[in-house]
Design a protein around this motif. Sequence first.
Motif, PDB file in Angstrom:
ATOM      1  N   ARG C 376     143.241  -5.829  30.950  1.00 30.46           N
ATOM      2  CA  ARG C 376     141.966  -6.047  30.943  1.00 30.46           C
ATOM      3  C   ARG C 376     141.431  -7.272  31.649  1.00 30.46           C
ATOM      4  O   ARG C 376     142.225  -8.488  31.951  1.00 30.46           O
ATOM      5  CB  ARG C 376     141.610  -6.606  29.482  1.00 30.46           C
ATOM      6  N   ARG C 377     140.127  -7.275  32.487  1.00 34.17           N
ATOM      7  CA  ARG C 377     140.056  -8.225  33.522  1.00 34.17           C
ATOM      8  C   ARG C 377     139.490  -9.449  32.895  1.00 34.17           C
ATOM      9  O   ARG C 377     139.407 -10.612  33.376  1.00 34.17           O
ATOM     10  CB  ARG C 377     139.142  -7.567  34.658  1.00 34.17           C
ATOM     11  N   ASP C 378     138.976  -9.024  31.489  1.00 35.20           N
ATOM     12  CA  ASP C 378     138.034 -10.137  31.032  1.00 35.20           C
ATOM     13  C   ASP C 378     138.654 -10.934  29.967  1.00 35.20           C
ATOM     14  O   ASP C 378     138.120 -11.384  29.085  1.00 35.20           O
ATOM     15  CB  ASP C 378     136.669  -9.604  30.625  1.00 35.20           C
ATOM     16  N   ILE C 379     140.050 -11.041  29.776  1.00 31.27           N
ATOM     17  CA  ILE C 379     140.676 -11.669  28.712  1.00 31.27           C
ATOM     18  C   ILE C 379     140.453 -13.138  28.919  1.00 31.27           C
ATOM     19  O   ILE C 379     140.116 -13.868  29.735  1.00 31.27           O
ATOM     20  CB  ILE C 379     142.135 -11.362  28.836  1.00 31.27           C
ATOM     21  N   ARG C 380     140.407 -13.667  27.463  1.00 28.89           N
ATOM     22  CA  ARG C 380     140.402 -15.168  27.189  1.00 28.89           C
ATOM     23  C   ARG C 380     141.619 -15.400  27.431  1.00 28.89           C
ATOM     24  O   ARG C 380     142.202 -15.483  26.341  1.00 28.89           O
ATOM     25  CB  ARG C 380     139.585 -15.337  26.035  1.00 28.89           C
ATOM     26  N   ARG C 381     141.755 -16.406  28.218  1.00 25.34           N
ATOM     27  CA  ARG C 381     143.045 -16.733  28.895  1.00 25.34           C
ATOM     28  C   ARG C 381     143.492 -17.832  27.644  1.00 25.34           C
ATOM     29  O   ARG C 381     142.350 -18.561  27.173  1.00 25.34           O
ATOM     30  CB  ARG C 381     143.546 -17.447  29.862  1.00 25.34           C
ATOM     31  N   GLN C 382     144.762 -18.014  27.151  1.00 19.56           N
ATOM     32  CA  GLN C 382     144.970 -19.152  26.196  1.00 19.56           C
ATOM     33  C   GLN C 382     146.103 -20.085  27.073  1.00 19.56           C
ATOM     34  O   GLN C 382     147.124 -19.600  27.317  1.00 19.56           O
ATOM     35  CB  GLN C 382     145.622 -18.653  25.040  1.00 19.56           C
ATOM     36  N   ALA C 383     145.843 -21.345  26.633  1.00 16.05           N
ATOM     37  CA  ALA C 383     146.586 -22.397  27.405  1.00 16.05           C
ATOM     38  C   ALA C 383     148.132 -22.029  26.764  1.00 16.05           C
ATOM     39  O   ALA C 383     148.202 -21.689  25.626  1.00 16.05           O
ATOM     40  CB  ALA C 383     146.270 -23.716  26.978  1.00 16.05           C
ATOM     41  N   GLY C 390     147.582  -6.925  34.679  1.00 15.57           N
ATOM     42  CA  GLY C 390     148.274  -5.852  35.474  1.00 15.57           C
ATOM     43  C   GLY C 390     148.672  -4.873  34.053  1.00 15.57           C
ATOM     44  O   GLY C 390     148.336  -5.011  33.158  1.00 15.57           O
ATOM     45  N   VAL C 391     149.675  -4.189  34.556  1.00 16.40           N
ATOM     46  CA  VAL C 391     150.219  -3.013  33.697  1.00 16.40           C
ATOM     47  C   VAL C 391     151.658  -3.051  33.961  1.00 16.40           C
ATOM     48  O   VAL C 391     152.168  -3.524  34.984  1.00 16.40           O
ATOM     49  CB  VAL C 391     149.563  -1.864  34.216  1.00 16.40           C
ATOM     50  N   VAL C 392     152.232  -2.491  33.118  1.00 14.46           N
ATOM     51  CA  VAL C 392     153.977  -2.127  32.895  1.00 14.46           C
ATOM     52  C   VAL C 392     154.056  -0.894  33.674  1.00 14.46           C
ATOM     53  O   VAL C 392     153.483   0.083  33.203  1.00 14.46           O
ATOM     54  CB  VAL C 392     154.555  -2.421  31.636  1.00 14.46           C
ATOM     55  N   THR C 393     154.789  -0.821  34.656  1.00 12.33           N
ATOM     56  CA  THR C 393     155.107   0.278  35.372  1.00 12.33           C
ATOM     57  C   THR C 393     156.219   1.152  35.129  1.00 12.33           C
ATOM     58  O   THR C 393     156.714   2.039  35.389  1.00 12.33           O
ATOM     59  CB  THR C 393     154.933   0.381  36.875  1.00 12.33           C
ATOM     60  N   ILE C 509     138.769  -4.910  22.399  1.00 16.96           N
ATOM     61  CA  ILE C 509     139.691  -3.888  22.881  1.00 16.96           C
ATOM     62  C   ILE C 509     139.053  -3.111  23.917  1.00 16.96           C
ATOM     63  O   ILE C 509     137.938  -2.883  23.740  1.00 16.96           O
ATOM     64  CB  ILE C 509     140.157  -3.001  21.820  1.00 16.96           C
ATOM     65  N   ALA C 510     139.947  -2.878  25.083  1.00 18.30           N
ATOM     66  CA  ALA C 510     139.547  -2.167  26.030  1.00 18.30           C
ATOM     67  C   ALA C 510     140.407  -0.781  26.020  1.00 18.30           C
ATOM     68  O   ALA C 510     141.316  -1.028  26.383  1.00 18.30           O
ATOM     69  CB  ALA C 510     139.427  -2.651  27.447  1.00 18.30           C
ATOM     70  N   PRO C 511     139.841   0.326  26.173  1.00 18.71           N
ATOM     71  CA  PRO C 511     140.847   1.569  25.610  1.00 18.71           C
ATOM     72  C   PRO C 511     141.755   1.606  27.061  1.00 18.71           C
ATOM     73  O   PRO C 511     141.051   1.607  28.097  1.00 18.71           O
ATOM     74  CB  PRO C 511     139.908   2.662  25.851  1.00 18.71           C
ATOM     75  N   PHE C 512     143.008   1.657  26.806  1.00 19.01           N
ATOM     76  CA  PHE C 512     143.756   2.000  27.739  1.00 19.01           C
ATOM     77  C   PHE C 512     144.976   2.558  27.389  1.00 19.01           C
ATOM     78  O   PHE C 512     145.604   2.373  26.460  1.00 19.01           O
ATOM     79  CB  PHE C 512     144.441   0.750  28.359  1.00 19.01           C
ATOM     80  N   TRP C 513     145.155   3.878  28.016  1.00 19.95           N
ATOM     81  CA  TRP C 513     146.133   4.820  27.302  1.00 19.95           C
ATOM     82  C   TRP C 513     147.519   4.993  27.994  1.00 19.95           C
ATOM     83  O   TRP C 513     148.566   5.122  27.386  1.00 19.95           O
ATOM     84  CB  TRP C 513     145.320   6.149  27.341  1.00 19.95           C
ATOM     85  N   HIS C 514     147.398   5.156  29.417  1.00 22.68           N
ATOM     86  CA  HIS C 514     148.589   5.296  30.223  1.00 22.68           C
ATOM     87  C   HIS C 514     148.568   4.703  31.458  1.00 22.68           C
ATOM     88  O   HIS C 514     147.505   4.660  32.176  1.00 22.68           O
ATOM     89  CB  HIS C 514     149.053   6.572  30.018  1.00 22.68           C
ATOM     90  N   VAL C 515     149.747   4.315  31.920  1.00 22.39           N
ATOM     91  CA  VAL C 515     149.868   3.968  33.261  1.00 22.39           C
ATOM     92  C   VAL C 515     150.295   5.166  34.299  1.00 22.39           C
ATOM     93  O   VAL C 515     151.286   5.727  33.746  1.00 22.39           O
ATOM     94  CB  VAL C 515     151.099   2.884  33.375  1.00 22.39           C
ATOM     95  N   PRO C 516     149.615   5.337  35.094  1.00 24.34           N
ATOM     96  CA  PRO C 516     150.014   6.381  36.016  1.00 24.34           C
ATOM     97  C   PRO C 516     151.069   6.154  36.773  1.00 24.34           C
ATOM     98  O   PRO C 516     151.241   4.971  37.096  1.00 24.34           O
ATOM     99  CB  PRO C 516     148.504   6.673  36.986  1.00 24.34           C
ATOM    100  N   GLY C 517     151.859   7.152  36.991  1.00 25.54           N
ATOM    101  CA  GLY C 517     152.972   6.815  37.918  1.00 25.54           C
ATOM    102  C   GLY C 517     153.896   8.147  38.156  1.00 25.54           C
ATOM    103  O   GLY C 517     153.646   9.083  37.421  1.00 25.54           O
ATOM    104  N   LYS C 518     155.052   7.811  38.738  1.00 23.28           N
ATOM    105  CA  LYS C 518     155.893   9.103  38.664  1.00 23.28           C
ATOM    106  C   LYS C 518     156.971   9.420  37.570  1.00 23.28           C
ATOM    107  O   LYS C 518     157.368  10.380  37.327  1.00 23.28           O
ATOM    108  CB  LYS C 518     156.774   8.724  40.073  1.00 23.28           C
ATOM    109  N   GLY C 519     157.341   8.306  37.002  1.00 19.19           N
ATOM    110  CA  GLY C 519     158.384   8.475  36.059  1.00 19.19           C
ATOM    111  C   GLY C 519     157.700   9.036  34.586  1.00 19.19           C
ATOM    112  O   GLY C 519     156.577   9.662  34.623  1.00 19.19           O
ATOM    113  N   ARG C 520     158.771   9.408  33.559  1.00 19.55           N
ATOM    114  CA  ARG C 520     158.210  10.243  32.390  1.00 19.55           C
ATOM    115  C   ARG C 520     157.819   9.070  31.688  1.00 19.55           C
ATOM    116  O   ARG C 520     158.360   7.848  31.320  1.00 19.55           O
ATOM    117  CB  ARG C 520     159.313  10.763  31.663  1.00 19.55           C
ATOM    118  N   ALA C 521     156.415   9.157  30.918  1.00 19.89           N
ATOM    119  CA  ALA C 521     155.957   8.284  30.014  1.00 19.89           C
ATOM    120  C   ALA C 521     155.735   8.964  28.778  1.00 19.89           C
ATOM    121  O   ALA C 521     155.020  10.025  28.633  1.00 19.89           O
ATOM    122  CB  ALA C 521     154.614   7.781  30.603  1.00 19.89           C
TER     123      ALA C 521
END
Lengths: 416, 93, 1002
Positions: C376-383, C390-393, C509-521
Motif C-alpha cells: 500500500r502506498r498510503d500506509i501510516r508509518r509507525q516510528a 513493496g512486495v515479497v517476490t 485494507i487494500a485488496p492485494f492477492w498475488h505477486v506476479p512473477g515466474k515462480g510457483r505461488a
Amino acid sequence: MKFSGWRVFREALTGHRGWTANWRDPDPKPAYDIIVVGGGGHGLATAFYLAKEFEQASVAVLEKGWIGGGNAGRNTTIIRSNYLLDGNEPFYEFSMKLWEGLEQDLNYNAMVSQRGILNLFHTDAQRDAYTRRGNAMLLHGADAELLDRDQVRTMYPFLNFDHARFPIKGGLLQRRGGTARHDAVAWGYARGADMRGVDIIQNCGVTGFRIENGKVLGVETTRGYIGAKKVGVAVAGNSSRVMAAAGMRLPIESHVLQAFVSEGLKPVIDGVMTFGAGHFYVSQSDKGGLVFGGDIDGYNSYAQRGNLPVIEDVAEGGMALMPMIGRARLLRTWGGVMDMSMDGSPFIDRTGVEGLYFNGGWCYGGFKATPASGYCFAHLLATDRPHATATAYRLDRFKRGAMIDEKGQGAQPNLH
Amino acid sequence: MLIPHPLLGPRDAQEFTYLGDAALIDRPDGLTEPEKFHDYAYLRDNPAGVHKELWFHEQGDRSWLVVTRNTVTHEILGAVLARDTARGRGRSK
Amino acid sequence: MTEVLRDTSGVLTGQDAAPVLASQPMRVTGGLVDRSRSVRFTFDGKSYTGHPGDTLASALLASGVKLMGRSFKYHRPRGVLSAGSEEPNALVELRSGARREPNTRATVAELYDGLEASSQNHWPTLAFDAMAVNDWLSPFFTAGFYYKTFMWPAAFWEKLYEPIIRRAAGLGTLSREPDPDAYDKGFLHCDVLVIGAGPAGLMAALTAARAGARVILADEDFALGGRLIAETHEVGGQSGAGWATSAVAELAGMPNVRVMPRTTIMGVFDHGVYSAVERVSDHFAAPLAGKPRQVLWRVYAKRAILAAGALERPIAFADNDRPGVMMAGAVRAYLNRWGVAAGKRVALFVNNDDGMRTARDLMARGVEVVAVVDPRRDIRRQAGLPHMLGVVTGTTGRLGLTGINVRRIDGREEHVVCDALAVSGGWNPTVALTAHQSARPVWDEKISAFLASPNAPAGLIPVGAAAGAFSTHGALASGAAKAAEAVEALGFRAPAADLPQAEDAPVRIAPFWHVPGKGRAWVDFQNDVTVKDVKLAHQENFRSVEHLKRYTTLGMATDQGKTSNVLGLAVMAELTGQSIPETGTTMFRPPYTPVAMGVLAGRSRGEEFKPTRLTPSHKWAEERGAVFVEVGMWLRAQWFPRPGETTWRESVDREVLATRKAVGVCDVTTLGKIDIQGTDAGLFLDRVYANTFSTLPVGKVRYGLMLREDGIVMDDGTTARMGEHEYVMTTTTANAVPVFRHLEFCRQCLWPDLDVQLISTTEAWAQFSVAGPNARALLSRIVDQDISDAAFPYMACGNVTVCGGLRARLFRISFSGEMAYEIAVPTRYGDALVRELMAQGQDLGVTPYGTEALGVLRVEKGHVAGNELNGQTTALNMGLGKMVSKKKDSIGMVLSQREELVREDGLRLVGIKPVDPAAQLKAGSHFIALGKDPVAANDDGWITSLVHSPHLRHQIALGYLKNGAARMGERLRAVNLLAKTEVEVEIVSPHFIDPQGERLRG
C-alpha cells in the motif's frame, strides 16, 4: 487438439502455453436441428453421440448454469451393470461396455477404474436373491461371481466379521464394476462434442417450449428464442419443472440424496462395496478420500442439501461394517436432486408433443448410465426409434403394467 | 427438520415416515372411475416450491399429517391432521 | 455438565517471566500456558516438552521445530501456517495403534502428557522424502494433467498408472483396526446458541443469559476467549484474556447457561437444528473410564448467534509455502497466547494494518522484526518499524525459511534474511455455517471479503468479525446488540447493554492477492494449487468457480479451502478481468471441520448397530441350545440341535418329520398382529384386502391377500373375526410395520369417517404354532375349553383360557399343512406357555422347531413367503388370481388388472423337483428349456425357495415360471451360471404334500 502423454511432456517444456479451451463458449445460433436441454453428463453424452455416431451437424446443448454442475458433479462415481430385470440389465451392460472404451472414444482420461463392486449379503434370502440376480447378469452377458464369507474376508479382512449385528454371509461381486472420475466424464463428453461442432451454451436456461399444433418449434431461453427441429430434455432432478412447461405431468418426484467424502487416506479399500444390512456403500478415490453414501433423505426436495438423520444413518452403517473408520474424518457432505421415478427405473422416450423427447427418472443411478443414456437418447433423437437396449424405458409403461421395479417397492419413489 | 404437529407441537421429522404428495388422499372409486387410477397412482405435480405432503407420525401418535412445505427452502408453512384434510375434500366413509 | 467444564471453564492463567529452556528455544515471556508444569510428548519418535495449555503446534514451534508435514501432490516441506482449525499444512498422525488418527491438525491437538505424533505422507522420512521428486516434475504435473494422459495403452491405466497414483496419494494412514473408543449422542435445547466464545460471542452470551434466556455457548477451542487470548488488546481496562476469564466465570455460574469448550458446531440443518461435536476426551491419552471420546449433540436452538470470528487469508507469491511462512494473526497468537516466537528474525508481508500490530507485539517481546513489507502506498508509518513499501517476490530455504526477496515500489530488489515471515492478506469473516443451507455469501467491497447472504438460515445471526465487525469494540457491541434483539424476539427483556471499553480500529485494507512473477505461488497449500494452475484452468475454459475448483482441486483438501478459496477466486477474477462477485462466490457445506466417523455413528455399531428384538421364548430356546437367525430386527430360533446331530440338516429333518408325525411347536410371535375394531371393521377389511371379509362369520379365520394400490401383492396373512366388530389381523414378520402404516393411511386419509380403530398388538401377544397330528391332544391338556373338531373346526378362532384361567387366543390355522393351531397368550406368559407345552407334550412326541423347519413345512405345502412375496409379483403370479374380487372396490383391484399384469403367459408359481432325486439345486437358478442356450432370451423364470424335503427324500422348490400353470410335467434345466452347474428338473404342482388338505382338517 489431441491429448497424450507426449503432448503433456511437450507442453511442460514450453510453459503450457499451447493448451486451449476444452470447449468454446459460443453464442446461440437462431436455430439448430437438435437442441439438447441440460448440460449434465447425460445431455453432453447425448450431444457427443449425436455428432459422432449419428452424424448430426447442427446440435446445441443448453445449460442453465455451468456444465456438469448437477448430478454429474455430485455423485459417488460408481459404475456397474449388476441389475436384475430384463428391462434394465441389457441397457446397463451396454453402458458398461461404453465405459470400457471411453478413454479411447473421448481421447480424455475419465479414470474408468474397474476395481470391482461387491454387494454384501447377510441372510439366506438375500443370498438367494443375489443368486437370482447374478444369474440374470450372466444370462445377459455381464460378469458376476458369488463369494462366500471366507472369500469376502480374504478380500476385505477389515470388515466386521466377528462382532456384527448382521454377520456377513457373502457377496455378489462384479469385477467389471468400479468407479470413474465423475467431473471428467462431463468434461470429456463436452470436449468431444465441442470438437465435433456441437455448440455448448452455458448460462442459458430454458424457460419454455414453443409448441404449435402439437409440434415443438423451439425453446424459449434466458438468452432468447432458439428454434429446433427436435428438442431432447435431459435435466434429471428438474424434469418435472421443465416438462411442466410442455404441459406434462411425470411419474417422477424430486428427492435429495446426500453423499460424503472423508479426508484423504492412504489406500485401504480397493473396490466398491455395499452393505446389505444398512444404508452404506463406499469406495476410495484415487486421491485417497473414502467416497460413500446411503439412502435418500426421503422427502421431496429441490434443495441440494440434506439433513442430519441421514448423515448419522450412513455413518452408523459405515461403522457397523468397517469399525476401523471410527477415526477417519468426514470431510464434506453434499446433496444432489434426484428424479425418483415410480418404479425406480428411467425413461428415454418420445412425448405426446411431436419433436419433443424426454430422458430422465434416473433415480440415484444416473452416473453409471451416462454413456448408454447418451447413446440411446441420441439414437432416439436421430432415428425416432428406441435403441434396442432401451426399449423398456417408456413413459406409458405404468398404463400397461410393465413396471421395471428392481426393489419391488411399488409406486412410492422414496422407497426405490 | 421439525414438523409442527397440530396436536403435539414441534417434533423432529425423524419421528415421522414420509409418503408423498397429499393428492394421494384423492383416491378415485375403483368401481365407478377405474380410468383415473393411473394418474392417481403414478403422476405427480412435483413442484419446486410449496408442496402439500403426507407424513405419518410413526414413532409418535400415529397421526397422518398433511404438511405444507417448500421443497426449495424446506420451510414448513403448516401442518394439519390428514383426516381433517380428507374430510375437507369430501371424503367420508 | 459441570464435570466437563471444571477443567476448562476459564482461560488459562499466564505465568510471566519464566526462564527460557534450552529445550524450548523459541519460548519467550508471557502467554497463557502453565509454565509451572511440563508435558512430555514425542514427534516422529523424538522427545520434546511443552506445557499444559499448549497445542502440539505451539509446543513444536517452541521447541524450534518448523518442518511438520509434506504437501499432498508435490510433497513440499511444510510448516504450520495457522493457529487454528483452518490449518492446511501441519497434519500429523496422532496417537498409535488402534487409536491412530490420521490427518490431525497439530494446531488444534491439545497437548497432553505422553502424546505421540508422527508426520505423514512421506517416504522414508519427513526431512528426506523421496516422493518430493514430484516437486521436480511439477512442470508435468499441472492441474488436470491426468485427464490428458495415461490413456495408452488402454490396459495400463488400471494396471500401472493408477496404482502408482493411488499409492502416492492419500495423506495419513488408517490403523485398519476397530476404533476402541466409545462415542455418544445427545440432544440439547436452548433459546440461544452462541457459536464462538470470542469477544462477540461472550458479549452475546452474557446479554442473552442476563435476560434469562437458556443459552448454550460453544467454542471449538479448549481455551475460551477467541482473539482476546491471542491479542494484547485491553477490554474494560483489563487484559482481554482477563475479561474473557471473568465473562466465562459469570456464564458458567448461571443455571440457564451451558458452556461447552472443545465443541464444534459442525452443521446447520433445517428449522434450527444444529449439530455439535464435543471432544470430551481428546486431550487425554485415552478416554477416562466410562467416558466417551466424543459426543454428537443435536442442538435445537430458537436462535443462534454466529460469533465464529474471521480467518486470515494468505497472499500468493513465489515459494510462499516454505516452513516459517505463517499467517500474521497466527504469529501473534503463538506469541501472545503461547509465549512462542515464530522466529528469531521475523519479516512481515501484509496489505492491512494488522502487519504493524504484529510487528509491535513481536518487538514488545524482544523479537527482532526485520521488515514490514506492504504494497500500500498510503500506509501510516509507525516510528521504529522497518517499513518497506513493496512486495515479497520469493523466498529461500528448503526445510525452513532463510530469507525473502523483496521488490520495493521503486523497483529495487533485495534479499532480507529472516527465519519467519508473517503474512496477512486480510480477513475473511467465518460465514461457513450461514452457507450450509445453500445461501451463497455476498461480497462486501468495504472490507474486501464475503459476508453472509441475506438468505442465510432464519435465526442464524452473524455478529462480530463473522459479520465484518473486526475491532474489539465492534465485536462486543454487535454481540450485545444482536443478542438483545434475538432474546427480545423470543419474549425476554434484555437489560441495557453494559459494554466494556475496547479498541475500535477501523478496517484499513487494500485488496492485494498475488505477486506476479515466474515462480510457483501457492493458493491452496495442502493440495498444491498454484497461481499457474488457476491460470491454466482459465486458459482451458474452466472459468466457472466450480469448474476451477474441480479442475485444480482448489479448496478440496482437508481444510476445505478455508484459507485458499477467496484467494483462488480473486486470482481468477484478475485473469478474467471481472470483479470478484461477477466471477463467483465461495460455498461451504457441512461439516465445518472434519468430523470423526465414530461420533456420527455413536453407539450404533457392532452388535449394537440396531436393536435386537427377542421372542418370548428366547430364553427357553437358548437353554435348549437353539441356533438363532436374524429376521429383520428379530432373533428367531433357526433350529434346535440335539446331542449327536452334526449338521443342521439332521436337526431340521428331525424337526420336520416329528411335526408331521407327532406335534411340533414354533414361536411365531414375530408375525405382525393388528386388532381392528369398530362397526365398520368388516367394510374396512373388504377395502384393504383383495378378498372379502365382511361375510366371515364370527369365530372364523380367513386367509387374506393384501395388495398395494399398484396391484402388486403387498402382504398376506390371516384375519380372524373374534366378535361382531372385532377382528385380529396377522401380517408377515417383515411387513408388520408397513402394513400397519398403510392401514392407518386408509383409515385416516381415505375413509376418515369409517367407524374403525386399529392398534398394533405384535408385542402384546406371545404366539406359538402347534402343528401335527397330536396338536389337538397336546392343546387339550392346556386349553380350558372344548377344542374337539366339532367344537373348534378347521379355521375356527376364539378367545379361550389356558392353564386354568389365563386368557388366550386360539386360531385353528395351518402354515405347515398339518392339523395346526396358533395359540396366543399375553407376552409375559409366553415363556411359561412354551415350557408348559413341552412338559405336557412329552408323551405326545412334542418337538420344538425353528424357522428352517418352518420353511420346509411351508414349501412342502406350497405356501408363499418372503421369497415369493417380493414386491414384484401379483396374485395371479402366485396362482391366487381368483382371490381378487372385482365386485367391490379394494386397494389395488383396478391396477392389478392392467394388460401386462394379466398376461396368460405370465409368471406362475410352480413346484420343482429334480429329475434325479440326488441332484442338488440352488435357489436363484434360472429355468432354461432343454436344448436351449443359457441366455436371457431363453430365461423362463427362476427358483424362489428351495428346501430338502425329508418326506420325499429329495429337494423340492418353488419358483416362478413363464406360463407355468400350463407346463406341469415339463422338464427344464435349472441353471446356476454362478456355480457353472445345471440340474434337470420337472415342473410339478407347488403342493408337494397333501394337496387335498386332508391333514388340515384331521
